[in-house]
Design an enzyme around this catalytic site. Structure first.
Site, PDB file in Angstrom:
ATOM      1  N   LYS A  47      -5.936   3.961   6.453  1.00  0.00           N
ATOM      2  CA  LYS A  47      -6.889   2.978   6.050  1.00  0.00           C
ATOM      3  C   LYS A  47      -7.749   2.173   7.273  1.00  0.00           C
ATOM      4  CE  LYS A  47      -4.222   2.051   1.741  1.00  0.00           C
ATOM      5  NZ  LYS A  47      -3.398   0.917   1.189  1.00  0.00           N
ATOM      6  N   GLN A  91      -0.320  -4.426   0.166  1.00  0.00           N
ATOM      7  CA  GLN A  91       0.212  -3.284   0.080  1.00  0.00           C
ATOM      8  C   GLN A  91       1.386  -3.239  -0.591  1.00  0.00           C
ATOM      9  OE1 GLN A  91      -1.119  -0.637   1.735  1.00  0.00           O
ATOM     10  NE2 GLN A  91       0.231   0.606   0.756  1.00  0.00           N
ATOM     11  N   ASP A 114      -8.073  -2.702  -4.650  1.00  0.00           N
ATOM     12  CA  ASP A 114      -7.424  -1.640  -5.315  1.00  0.00           C
ATOM     13  C   ASP A 114      -7.563  -1.788  -6.891  1.00  0.00           C
ATOM     14  OD1 ASP A 114      -5.825  -0.498  -3.281  1.00  0.00           O
ATOM     15  OD2 ASP A 114      -4.594  -2.165  -3.321  1.00  0.00           O
TER      16      ASP A 114
END
Ligand code: NDP
Length: 277
Positions: A47, A91, A114
């Site tokens: 990322k 995460q 997300d």
């Protein structure tokens, strides 16, 4: 034909890089990792690599495995209030002592890269404007790129997980597909998958889908990731299915690169929203 996620990713990111440079956009992504999960570290590195490539700043918060939940909550609250932060990723997975759903739901929905906060998921459920989960958006953008028509298509999704299968089924229904969702208790899976114009597998079961389960001339999208002896293996037996399907994703090289591209696409979407108030 191969649905080439890397090629599409690179084209999307080249356009975004131009936009960021031209409009001098200041975008910052905050990534929180709690603990030492090795796969997470690889995902974060990836990322970071693509964010940097297009001119997005990444701020990493690497917290020890024994970090208290309250500390994670306070960090999220601080990042929510930090106007220099465009988006936040917590995460997954987190250590057992931390409740992922509770913590991630505290992310400001406007910074929810997300697309997992209750606000975004509820709007997805209602068919309203929302930040789409990156893998879901990546699959749709990949199909769009190759002009594969979703509206009216008979789509079978194998897997009903919260990250891919379930939100994908909602997003595709919102795009007027006829969606069937199969899972581990589904009987005669092959009879169902064989009806699919578009078959999307998101289970993490290596080579679950073979040549007898695919309709000739259909589209096959392989989302699943398993690691066998250090190699990535998908849900689809690519070698056996590739000559039956008309379009197929490689794995790796299909959905994975699109997921990373959509993290960046979501950040751009958020920046636009921020500018428009
Ligand atoms: P989950 O573990 O949450 O869900 C897996 C799903 O697969 C469940 O619904 C399960 O059924 C179903 N399943 C398991 N075994 C079978 C079987 N034998 N037949 C049919 N269905 C089965 O997974 P996620 O949604 O989080 O992720 C799915 C996969 O996608 C994983 O491999 C993950 O690594 C990968 N992934 C890939 C990404 C990418 O960018 N390429 C991004 C995100 C995820 P049941 O509900 O009955 O248990």
């Amino acid at each position: 034909m191969i649905l080439d996620g890397k090629k599409v990713r690179d084209e999307i990111l080249a356009k975004i890089k131009k936009k960021i440079t031209k409009e001098n956009l200041k975008i910052k992504l905050a990534i929180i990792l709690v603990g030492d999960d090795e796969a997470s570290k690889i995902y974060i590195k990836n990322k970071e690599k693509y964010c940097k490539l297009v001119g997005i700043t990444v701020e990493k918060y690497l917290l020890a495995a024994d970090t208290q939940e309250l500390e994670v909550i306070n960090l999220i609250k601080r990042l929510n209030n930090d106007t220099s932060v465009t988006g936040i990723i917590l995460q997954s997975p987190v250590p057992k002592a931390i409740n992922f759903d509770k913590c991630s739901s505290l992310i400001d929905y406007k910074k929810d890269v997300d697309g997992f906060t209750q606000h975004n998921i509820y709007n997805l459920y209602l068919g309203k404007k929302c930040i789409l989960p990156c893998t879901v958006k990546g699959i749709i953008r990949l199909l769009d790129y190759y002009k594969i028509v979703i509206s009216g298509a008979n789509i079978v999704i194998v897997g009903r997980g919260n990250i891919v299968g379930h939100p994908l089924s909602l997003a595709l229904q919102n795009l007027d597909a006829t969606v069937t969702v199969a899972h581990s208790k589904t009987k005669n899976l092959g009879d169902i998958t064989k009806n699919a114009d578009i078959l999307i597998s998101a289970t993490g079961v290596p080579h679950l889908i073979d040549e007898n389960m695919v309709k000739p001339g259909s589209v096959v999208v392989d989302v699943g990731i398993s690691r066998i002896n250090g190699n990535i293996v998908g849900d689809v037996d690519f070698a056996k299915v590739k000559d039956i399907a008309e379009y197929i994703t490689p794995n790796p090289g299909g959905v994975g690169p699109m997921t990373v591209a959509m993290i960046i696409d979501n950040l751009i979407e958020m920046k636009e929203e921020e500018k428009n108030g």
